[in-house]
Design a protein around this motif. Structure first.
Motif, short mmCIF file in Angstrom:
data_model
loop_
_atom_site.label_atom_id
_atom_site.label_comp_id
_atom_site.label_asym_id
_atom_site.label_seq_id
_atom_site.Cartn_x
_atom_site.Cartn_y
_atom_site.Cartn_z
N ASN A 22 29.18 44.80 45.98
CA ASN A 22 27.73 44.59 46.12
C ASN A 22 27.29 43.51 45.15
O ASN A 22 26.73 43.77 44.09
CB ASN A 22 26.96 45.89 45.86
CG ASN A 22 27.28 46.97 46.86
OD1 ASN A 22 27.19 46.74 48.05
ND2 ASN A 22 27.70 48.13 46.37
N GLY A 23 27.59 42.30 45.47
CA GLY A 23 27.23 41.22 44.57
C GLY A 23 27.92 39.93 44.98
O GLY A 23 28.76 39.90 45.89
N PRO A 24 27.57 38.84 44.32
CA PRO A 24 28.18 37.55 44.68
C PRO A 24 29.65 37.49 44.25
O PRO A 24 30.08 38.18 43.34
CB PRO A 24 27.32 36.54 43.91
CG PRO A 24 26.80 37.33 42.73
CD PRO A 24 26.61 38.73 43.22
N ASN A 25 30.43 36.65 44.94
CA ASN A 25 31.83 36.43 44.58
C ASN A 25 31.90 35.55 43.34
O ASN A 25 31.05 34.70 43.09
CB ASN A 25 32.58 35.78 45.73
CG ASN A 25 32.56 36.64 46.97
OD1 ASN A 25 32.40 37.86 46.87
ND2 ASN A 25 32.73 36.03 48.14
N GLN A 26 32.96 35.77 42.56
CA GLN A 26 33.14 35.03 41.31
C GLN A 26 34.49 34.35 41.32
O GLN A 26 35.49 34.93 41.76
CB GLN A 26 33.06 35.97 40.10
CG GLN A 26 31.75 36.72 39.96
CD GLN A 26 31.76 37.66 38.77
OE1 GLN A 26 32.70 37.67 38.01
NE2 GLN A 26 30.69 38.44 38.63
N THR A 27 34.53 33.13 40.85
CA THR A 27 35.79 32.41 40.68
C THR A 27 36.22 32.56 39.22
O THR A 27 35.47 32.21 38.31
CB THR A 27 35.64 30.95 41.07
OG1 THR A 27 35.23 30.87 42.44
CG2 THR A 27 36.96 30.21 40.88
N LEU A 28 37.41 33.07 39.00
CA LEU A 28 37.89 33.38 37.66
C LEU A 28 39.08 32.50 37.31
O LEU A 28 39.74 31.91 38.18
CB LEU A 28 38.30 34.86 37.57
CG LEU A 28 37.23 35.87 38.02
CD1 LEU A 28 37.78 37.27 37.98
CD2 LEU A 28 35.99 35.77 37.13
N SER A 29 39.38 32.46 36.05
CA SER A 29 40.56 31.72 35.59
C SER A 29 41.24 32.54 34.50
O SER A 29 40.61 33.34 33.81
CB SER A 29 40.17 30.33 35.06
OG SER A 29 39.29 30.46 33.95
N SER A 30 42.54 32.32 34.38
CA SER A 30 43.36 32.96 33.33
C SER A 30 43.32 34.48 33.43
O SER A 30 43.44 35.18 32.43
CB SER A 30 42.89 32.51 31.93
OG SER A 30 42.96 31.11 31.80
N VAL A 31 43.12 35.00 34.65
CA VAL A 31 43.12 36.45 34.83
C VAL A 31 44.53 36.96 35.09
O VAL A 31 44.94 37.98 34.55
CB VAL A 31 42.16 36.84 35.97
CG1 VAL A 31 42.19 38.34 36.20
CG2 VAL A 31 40.76 36.39 35.66
N SER A 69 33.57 46.32 37.06
CA SER A 69 33.30 45.62 38.31
C SER A 69 33.95 46.36 39.48
O SER A 69 35.05 46.88 39.36
CB SER A 69 33.85 44.18 38.25
OG SER A 69 33.22 43.48 37.20
N LYS A 70 33.22 46.34 40.61
CA LYS A 70 33.71 46.99 41.82
C LYS A 70 34.03 45.92 42.85
O LYS A 70 33.20 45.11 43.18
CB LYS A 70 32.67 47.96 42.38
CG LYS A 70 32.30 49.10 41.45
CD LYS A 70 31.31 50.04 42.11
CE LYS A 70 30.96 51.21 41.18
NZ LYS A 70 30.01 52.15 41.82
N GLY A 71 35.27 45.97 43.39
CA GLY A 71 35.67 44.99 44.39
C GLY A 71 37.16 44.77 44.36
O GLY A 71 37.92 45.68 44.03
N ARG A 72 37.57 43.56 44.68
CA ARG A 72 38.99 43.24 44.70
C ARG A 72 39.19 41.79 44.28
O ARG A 72 38.30 40.95 44.45
CB ARG A 72 39.59 43.45 46.09
CG ARG A 72 39.11 42.48 47.15
CD ARG A 72 39.73 42.80 48.51
NE ARG A 72 39.46 41.78 49.51
CZ ARG A 72 38.40 41.72 50.27
NH1 ARG A 72 37.47 42.64 50.12
NH2 ARG A 72 38.26 40.77 51.18
#
Length: 1317
Positions: free
Chosen positions: A972-981, A1007-1010
Motif C-alpha cells: 500500500n504505497g509507492p514503489n521504491q528503488t533501492l541500492s546496496s540491499v 515495510s510490507k511488500g516484496r
C-alpha cells in the motif's frame, strides 16, 4: 565532316614538319569486375612511325577508376569495379611524342561479369497459413530470389535445407519447384503432428568465376508455415463405458447419469448436442449437458428387461469439412433395480406354462389315497406361487395352517420369485379314509420384507381315496448300474430290477416310472417290466457328467408306490482325440543335436487306454533324420544337422510331422509339425578357384589394377561365407593393396592393385618380379582352418612416370575463429619429381566434428579448396558450438601425367575452429519462492538462488552475476528503488553457474511488500555479453511478529530454543525465525493478570510460499496439535500473543497530560501577543494610506513614476519603492501602493481594512481595475479590490469553468507606484 577535317590538320602539319604523330590502335578493352585494386587492367598501345618516346594519359568522367603509367602506358586499377553498378566505362586516352600535337581517342571499357552476387530473396518475411486437409502436391507458397549476375551465375536453384521441428522426420514433407513454389509432399495433422513448421530454403546460383576460382553463391530464407486446424474429427465420449442404476418407482426427472463428449479438433471447437436414438425408452437426455433423466414411470416388472440399453448420439452443432454432421455414439447401460412392491400370489398352473398376468386363485382341490407315505405329494394339485419382485424382494416363506395342518407339510418352505408348491404327507397315520374323508389345509405365503402387504392364503381341499394297504416294495434301496457313454437309444442298463406287491388284482398290478421328469430326457423305463433303457445317447458324455441319479417308482393298481434309487455310472469311450500344447519352432546351430519335448494330453478317462498317448513320426523328407520316444514324446535328431546339405530354398528350415495317438478302440490321433531351423556355423573353409595366379603391371602406375583372385565358401549365411583377402607380409607385399568384392553368395573376388602411395620403379627392382602370398580368410571365425593361401606372381613392366605429392612443409593443421569473414585462410604446397608438371588440388571429402562426435554435414560449404591449393573461408555461418573441427580429405593431381596415376595419396587437412564470444548467458527458469524476514536477516544471509549457463567455452563461457536493480514493491504505497540491499556470490556447479543472492545491509522490517531483484549474468568475453532475470523476494514485516511468553528464565528458554522451534514447526509446518529472547522485566508488561512471565520470545512463523501466521492462527494450530502443545507446556509456554508494543504507564500518561496543558497555555499567550501586534500595525497602515492619498492628489502620474522597474530586482528606481508580493501574477498586473520600509511583510493585503475614497471621476489620477482583454478599461464603479482580484485570478479554476487565456488582470493607479503589502 568538318570535325574529321579538323582531325587531319595535325597530320598535315606533321607532314610539313617531317615528323609523324603517333596513333592509337585500340578502341575497346575488357576488364574483369573482380580485378583487385593495383592490378594491371590493360596497356595503352600506340604506334609511332618515328619511334619517338611516347607519353600516355587518360581523362574523362570514368578516368578515376584507373591510373596510367605515362611512360609505359600500363593502366592499373585504382578503384574497385562493379558491373552491376556500371557495366561500361568511357574514358579519353591521350598520347604524345612531345613533338607533334597530342593525339586523343575515345576508349570504351566493358566490365566483365563475375559471380560476386548471391541470390537475394524478395519480399521477406515469408509466412503461409495451410489448412491441415491440404492434399499432397498442394502449393504452399512461392518464394523468389534474384541474382544480379549474368548468364549461368544468375540462374537460381532452390532447395529445402532443413525443416523445424524434427528435420529428420519432416525433411521430405516439403519440396521446392524450380520456380520457387513450395509444395506439400505429405499430409498434415493439427492434432497428431506439429502445428507450425519453419522451412529453411536455400537459393544457389549456377556458379561462375570469382577471383580466379569457380564459385557458387547462395543465401537462405525461412518460410513459416502455420497449420490451420480443420473440423475433420468426430466428437469423442469421455469415461466410457457408461453404466448406471436407478430404482423402479423413482420420481420423474430423477437424474441417472451424465455423459460427456468433446470435439477432438483442438483449434476448432464446436458445441456438442446430445440425443437418444430410441424415443420409446422411459428416459430423456438434456440437449446440452448430456444428463439422462427418468421421463416415464418405471416398473421393473413391466419392462422387457431390467437392463435398458440406450444409444446416445453426440453431434457437433456445425458441419465438418466434408459438409457432414460430425457425430459419435455411445451405449449407456441402465439397470432398473427392484423395489419390494408385490405380494406373493398363488396360481393354478404348471411351470413353465404359467400365465402370471391372469388373476391369482385362493381355492384349490386335491385327492390323496389313505395312508400315503410321508413326503408323498398330493395328486391333482397344481399350485405355483409367484412374487414378481427380484432377489431378496421376491423371496417369501410358505407354511401351513388350518385344522389338518399337522398331518401335512408344504414344500418348499422358501421360494425366491417363482416355484411350484407341493403339499406332502407328514403323518401318514392320520390320513385315514375311515376316519375322515375330506381334509383341509391353508397355505400361507409370507413376504417377510413387505410389512404392509405381507401375506396371501390359498385353501386346499383334500379328498381321501380308499386304497389297499400295501405298497410295491423293491428288494434293494439302491441299485448301481453302468452304461457306456454315447450308447445308442434302447440300450438296456439292467433287466432284473422289479418290485413286489402282495396285493392281488388291480391293486397288485405294478407299473414303473422314472423320476424326476428331467431324467427322462436321457433314460426311459419299461412301464411293465421295469427295465431301464437309454433314451438319448447324445446326452451320455462322461467328460461332461459321469454319474446320474434317478428314482425308479413302482405303482400298483391302487396307485400305491414304492421307489428305489438308481446310481447310473457312465463308462468311458474313446471319443476325444489327443490335444497338443503350443507350437514347436526350434532353432539349432548346425552340428548340434535336436531334442524337443512334445506336450500333449487326452480328455478321456485317466489311467485308461483311451487317455494313454503314443508318439510316432510321420513319413516325410526328413523323418529318417529324427527319432521320437513313443511314450515320452521326446523328438531327437539322429545326428548333427548340416545346413549345407539342405536346399538353399528351404532357408535352413526342416519340418517333421509327429502323430500323437491314444490306445483306445478305435484309436484317435492328432498331427503336429515341428519346425527345426538350422542356423549356419562357419564349418567350411574358403577355396581358391585356381592353384596360383600370374599378373603383370606397368611401373609408375600408382594404384593401378593388377589382377583378381577368386574364392568360394560353401557356408550358406552371409556372416559365415563372407571372404576377405589379405596379403601376407613379405615379398614386397607392402607395395600392393588387396580389396575384397562380393560376386555372389559365398563367391568373392580379391582385386589386387598397387598402393596409391607407391610407384614401382622398374630400374630399382631386381628382379622385377613379386611373389606374393594371398590368404582367403573367412571372417566368420578366426580359426586357422578358415585361412587358405595361394601364390600370386606379379611381373613389373617398365614405364617411366612419377606421381605428385604434398610438400612436407605444407600446413596440416589450420586455426580459424568462428567469426572470421570469408577470405583466404592459407595456401597448401605440393611437389612432383617430374620437371614438367601441372598440379591441381582436389577436395575429396569434408567431415564435421564436435568434440569426439560426428556433426553431420553441418560444415559443408564453410571452406573452399582452390585448385592452386588456396584454402578460403567460404561462409559466415561458422559456429564453434556446433562444429569445432573440420577435416578435409584432399589429394594432388598432375594433369600432365602420361601414364600411371596422376594423383597423390589422400591427405587430411585439419581446420580447428576457435570459439568467440557469440552466446549470451542463459538463465534457467526460476520456479522457487523466496522469502526473507528482514528483522532476522543478518548480512551475508543467502535469500535466493539463480542459475545460468553459457554455451561458449573458456573465459567466454565463465559467468559472473551482479545485482542490476532492486525495487521494493509496497503493498500500500509507492514503489521504491533501492541500492546496496542485496549482493550476489557466483560459484560454478557442473556446466552451470549459481548465483547466491545474499543480504548486503540491514533490511527494513516495518515495510510490507516484496523486493523485485534484477540479476545480471555477464560472461568473460571481450566484449562481454549479458542477460537479465527478475525474481521476487517476499518480506514478512513486523506485523507478523508473535510474542510467546514462558514461565522459564531467559537462559533456560535460550537453551531450549531448538526444542521450542521443533515443537512449533511440528504444529504449524512453518519455518520459525526467532527475533529476540528477553527477560519479562525488559519486555513490555502484558495486560493479562495471568501473564506472570519470566521471559518472552519474539518470533515469526513463515510458510515456504511467503505467507506467515498471525497470533490467532498460531494459537489455533498449537492447541489442535496435542503432542506439540504438551511439549510446549512442558517447556514453560504460558501465553501466545501479538508482538510486543510498548504501552505508556499511568505515570507517563499523567506527565503527558500536564505537558499538553502547559503547551496549550503557551500557545494561547502567543496568539494574544500576535493579535495585539496585528491590531497596532493595522492602525498604522490606515494612517499612512491616508497620507499617501493626500500626497498623491497633488502630483501627476509622470512626476511620481520617475522610471521603470529595475530588471531582476524587487526595486523601482523611484524613491520609496517596496518588495513585490511573493506570488506568480500576470506580467501586466501592477498593484500600485506605496508604504515605507516599516510595513508588515506578512500581511496578505495592506488595504484590507483601509477604505479610502477615490478622487472624483475624470481626475487624471483615478485608478481603474482592468479585467478582460488588454487595452479595455472597466467602469470605476465596477472595480474590485486590487489584491483580492489578483489572488482570485491565480486560484485554481474549477474544471467546469476553464479560464480564458486571453483574459488578464491589471491595476493602474497614476497616484501610486508600488505593490507594497
Amino acid at each position: 565532316m568538318a570535325w574529321r577535317l579538323l582531325l587531319l590538320l595535325p597530320l598535315f602539319s606533321v607532314a610539313v614538319s617531317g615528323n609523324t604523330a603517333p596513333s592509337f590502335t585500340m578502341t575497346i578493352v575488357q576488364v574483369a569486375e573482380d580485378l583487385p585494386v593495383g592490378a594491371n587492367a590493360f596497356n595503352l598501345t600506340a604506334t609511332d612511325a618515328d619511334n619517338d618516346r611516347l607519353l600516355y594519359g587518360m581523362s574523362g568522367q570514368d578516368a578515376y577508376y584507373f591510373s596510367v603509367n605515362a611512360a609505359t602506358g600500363e593502366v592499373l586499377l585504382a578503384a574497385s569495379l562493379d558491373r552491376e553498378t556500371k557495366a561500361r566505362l568511357s574514358v579519353i586516352v591521350t598520347v604524345t611524342d612531345q613533338i607533334n600535337t597530342q593525339v586523343t581517342g575515345k576508349l570504351t571499357i566493358f566490365v566483365d561479369d563475375r559471380n560476386d552476387n548471391p541470390p537475394i530473396f524478395q519480399k521477406q518475411p515469408y509466412t503461409a497459413d495451410v489448412p491441415e486437409s491440404s492434399p499432397r502436391g498442394a502449393f504452399i507458397f512461392a518464394v523468389l530470389a534474384t541474382d544480379q549476375d549474368l548468364g549461368v551465375a544468375a540462374r537460381v536453384q532452390y532447395a529445402v535445407v532443413a525443416v523445424t521441428p524434427d528435420d529428420i522426420k519432416n525433411h521430405q514433407l516439403f519440396y521446392v519447384l524450380p520456380n520457387g513454389t513450395v509444395v506439400l509432399n505429405g499430409s498434415l495433422s493439427y492434432n497428431n503432428q506439429s502445428t507450425y513448421y519453419q522451412i529453411k530454403i536455400n537459393a544457389t546460383d549456377g556458379g561462375g568465376q570469382l577471383d580466379g576460382a569457380f564459385v557458387q553463391q547462395s543465401s537462405v530464407a525461412f518460410l513459416s508455415v502455420n497449420v490451420l486446424d480443420q473440423p475433420d474429427l468426430a466428437p469423442q465420449f469421455l469415461n466410457e463405458p457408461y453404466v448406471a442404476w436407478v430404482p423402479e418407482n423413482c420420481p420423474l426427472g430423477t437424474p441417472v447419469l451424465t455423459v460427456s463428449a468433446i470435439d477432438r479438433d483442438k483449434g476448432v471447437n464446436f458445441a456438442v448436442n446430445y440425443s437418444l436414438t430410441d424415443a420409446s425408452v422411459p428416459f430423456a437426455i438434456n440437449l446440452t449437458t448430456g444428463t439422462i433423466t427418468v421421463s416415464r414411470a418405471l416398473d421393473r416388472e413391466q419392462l422387457l428387461s431390467e437392463e435398458v440399453l440406450l444409444t446416445v448420439l453426440a453431434q457437433e452443432e456445425q458441419l465438418d469439412i466434408y459438409n457432414q454432421v460430425a457425430q459419435a455414439s455411445a451405449t449407456v447401460t441402465i439397470q432398473v433395480t427392484d423395489v419390494n412392491d408385490n405380494t406373493p400370489q398363488f396360481y393354478a398352473c404348471e411351470l413353465p406354462s404359467c400365465d402370471f398376468t391372469a388373476s391369482p386363485q385362493s381355492n384349490f382341490s386335491a385327492s390323496l389315497e389313505e395312508h400315503s407315505s410321508a413326503r408323498v405329494p398330493m395328486g391333482g394339485l397344481r399350485i405355483v406361487a409367484h412374487d414378481p419382485d427380484k432377489g431378496v424382494n421376491g423371496t417369501f416363506e410358505l407354511r401351513l395352517q388350518g385344522p389338518d395342518a399337522t398331518s401335512f407339510s408344504v414344500s418348499p418352505a422358501r421360494i425366491t420369485g417363482t416355484g411350484a408348491v407341493q403339499v406332502l404327507v407328514k403323518d401318514p397315520s392320520t390320513v385315514d379314509y375311515e376316519r375322515v374323508r375330506v381334509m383341509t389345509v391353508e397355505i400361507v405365503a409370507n413376504d417377510t420384507g413387505n410389512a404392509l402387504n405381507c401375506c396371501s392364503v390359498a385353501t386346499v381341499t383334500i379328498q381321501l381315496l380308499d386304497t389297499n394297504d400295501h405298497s410295491p416294495v423293491f428288494a434293494q434301496s439302491v441299485y448301481k448300474l453302468r452304461v457306456l457313454e454315447n450308447s445308442p437309444a434302447g440300450t438296456p442298463l439292467s433287466s432284473n430290477i422289479t418290485a413286489t406287491d402282495p396285493d392281488s388284482g388291480d391293486f397288485g398290478r405294478i407299473s414303473y416310472q422314472l423320476l424326476p421328469e428331467s431324467i427322462l430326457d436321457v433314460f426311459a423305463v419299461n412301464a411293465t417290466s421295469g427295465q431301464v433303457l437309454v433314451r438319448n445317447g447324445s446326452w451320455l458324455d462322461r467328460e461332461s457328467r459321469s454319474v446320474y441319479y434317478a428314482t425308479l417308482q413302482a405303482v400298483d393298481g391302487g396307485n400305491l408306490t414304492g421307489s428305489t434309487l438308481l446310481e447310473i455310472t457312465l463308462d468311458d469311450a474313446n471319443d476325444n482325440a489327443p490335444l497338443v500344447s503350443g507350437a514347436y519352432n526350434v532353432f539349432v546351430s548346425e552340428g548340434q543335436d535336436v531334442s524337443v519335448q512334445i506336450q500333449a494330453f487326452d480328455n478321456d478317462e485317466p489311467g485308461t487306454n483311451n487317455s494313454h498317448l503314443h508318439f510316432q513320426l510321420e513319413p516325410g523328407p526328413f523323418s529318417a533324420n529324427f527319432t521320437i520316444q513313443p511314450e515320452a514324446g521326446v523328438l531327437r535328431s539322429r545326428g548333427p544337422l548340416d545346413l549345407e546339405a539342405l536346399d538353399r530354398a528351404l532357408q535352413g528350415k526342416v519340418v517333421v510331422t509327429v502323430r500323437v495317438q491314444d490306445l483306445g478302440v478305435p484309436p484317435l490321433s492328432t498331427l503336429v509339425n515341428v519346425t527345426v531351423t538350422v542356423e549356419d556355423v562357419n564349418d567350411n573353409a574358403p577355396v581358391f578357384l585356381q592353384d596360383s595366379y600370374n599378373f603383370s603391371v606397368r611401373e609408375g602406375l600408382a594404384g593401378a589394377f593388377v589382377g583378381s583372385v577368386e574364392a568360394e565358401d560353401a557356408d550358406q549365411t552371409e556372416v559365415h561365407h563372407r571372404i576377405s583377402f589379405q596379403l601376407v607380409s613379405g615379398g614386397g607385399s607392402g607395395s600392393f593393396l588387396l580389396r575384397s568384392v562380393r560376386l555372389g553368395p559365398g563367391h568373392y573376388q580379391g582385386n589386387l592393385s598397387l598402393d596409391p602411395d607407391v610407384a614401382l620403379d622398374y630400374e630399382r627392382l631386381r628382379p622385377a618380379l613379386f611373389i606374393l602370398t594371398v590368404q582367403a580368410e573367412n571372417t566368420g571365425s578366426g580359426d586357422a582352418l578358415n585361412v587358405v593361401p595361394t601364390t600370386v606372381r606379379v611381373q613389373v613392366l617398365d614405364v617411366n612416370d612419377e606421381p605428385p605429392s604434398l610438400a612436407p612443409d605444407s600446413p596440416q593443421d589450420l586455426s580459424v575463429a568462428e567469426d572470421t569473414p570469408p577470405g583466404l585462410l592459407a595456401t597448401l604446397q605440393a611437389s612432383d619429381p617430374d620437371t614438367d608438371h601441372s598440379l591441381r588440388f582436389q577436395e575429396l571429402a569434408v567431415a564435421c566434428h564436435k568434440g569426439a562426435a560426428d556433426a553431420g554435414r553441418l560444415c559443408q560449404g564453410w571452406f573452399y579448396l582452390a585448385p592452386n591449393g588456396s584454402v578460403f573461408v567460404n561462409s559466415s555461418q561458422m559456429d564453434y558450438e556446433q562444429c569445432d573441427l573440420v577435416t578435409i580429405t584432399l589429394r594432388v593431381e598432375d594433369t600432365r601425367t602420361e601414364e600411371g596415376s596422376p594423383y597423390s595419396s589422400n591427405e587430411t587437412l585439419r581446420i580447428l575452429i576457435g570459439d568467440v564470444n557469440d552466446n549470451a548467458p542463459e538463465f534457467l527458469p526460476i520456479k522457487d519462492t523466496f522469502v526473507v524476514v528482514p528483522e532476522v536477516a543478518p548480512v551475508d544471509l543467502p535469500v535466493a538462488v539463480v542459475k545460468a549457463r553459457d554455451s561458449d567455452t573458456g573465459l567466454q563461457g565463465m559467468i559472473t552475476f551482479a545485482i542490476a536493480e532492486v525495487a521494493f514493491l509496497q503493498d500500500n504505497g509507492p514503489n521504491q528503488t533501492l541500492s546496496s540491499v542485496f549482493k550476489v556470490a557466483t560459484a560454478p556447479e557442473g556446466d552451470l553457474y549459481v548465483g547466491s543472492i545474499q543480504v548486503a545491509s540491514n533490511l527494513d522490517g516495518s515495510s510490507k511488500g516484496r523486493y523485485q531483484v534484477t540479476v545480471e549474468a555477464k560472461d568473460g568475453g571481450t566484449p562481454p555479453l549479458s542477460s537479465r532475470a527478475v525474481l521476487d523476494i517476499f518480506t514478512v514485516d513486523q506485523s507478523y511478529r508473535i510474542r510467546l511468553v514462558f514461565s522459564a528464565p531467559v537462559s533456560e528458554v535460550q537453551d531450549n530454543t531448538d526444542k521450542i522451534k521443533a515443537a512449533l514447526t511440528m504444529a504449524t509446518k512453518t519455518t520459525v525465525y526467532v527475533a529476540a529472547i528477553q527477560s519479562a522485566v525488559d519486555a513490555p508488561q502484558a495486560k493479562s493478570p495471568r501473564a506472570q512471565a519470566k521471559s518472552a520470545m519474539e518470533a515469526y512463523f513463515v510458510y515456504s510460499n511467503g505467507t506467515a501466521l498471525g497470533a490467532n492462527q498460531l494459537s489455533i494450530l498449537v492447541q489442535s496439535h496435542q503432542q506439540a502443545l504438551t511439549e510446549l507446556l512442558q517447556l514453560g509456554l504460558t501465553i501466545i500473543g501479538p508482538g510486543a508494543v510498548a504501552e505508556p504507564s499511568k505515570e507517563n500518561q499523567l506527565i503527558g497530560v500536564i505537558a499538553g496543558l502547559a503547551g496549550g497555555l503557551v500557545l494561547l499567550l502567543l496568539v494574544m501577543i500576535l493579535a495585539l501586534v496585528a491590531t497596532s500595525r493595522s492602525y498604522r497602515r490606515k494612517l499612512k494610506a491616508t497620507k499617501a492619498l493626500k500626497a498623491a492628489s497633488t502630483l501627476t502620474a509622470g512626476a511620481v513614476q520617475q522610471g521603470p522597474a529595475i530588471p531582476g530586482t524587487n526595486k523601482y528606481n523611484a524613491e520609496g519603492a517596496n518588495p513585490i508580493l511573493n506570488l506568480v501574477l500576470d506580467p501586466p498586473a501592477d498593484l500600485g501602493f506605496d508604504e515605507d520600509a516599516s510595513s508588515d511583510s506578512n500581511s496578505m493585503n495592506s488595504l484590507d481594512e483601509n477604505t479610502v475614497d477615490d478622487p472624483a471621476e475624470g481626475s487624471p489620477i483615478a485608478p481603474a481595475l482592468q479585467r478582460g482583454r488588454p487595452g479595455t478599461l472597466e467602469q470605476p464603479g465596477s472595480r474590485e479590490e486590487p489584491l483580492a482580484a489578483a489572488l482570485q485570478d491565480h486560484r485554481p479554476n474549477p474544471a467546469s469553468q476553464p479560464r480564458d487565456p486571453s483574459v488578464t488582470f491589471t491595476f493602474s493607479n497614476p497616484c501610486l507606484d508600488t505593490t507594497d503589502l
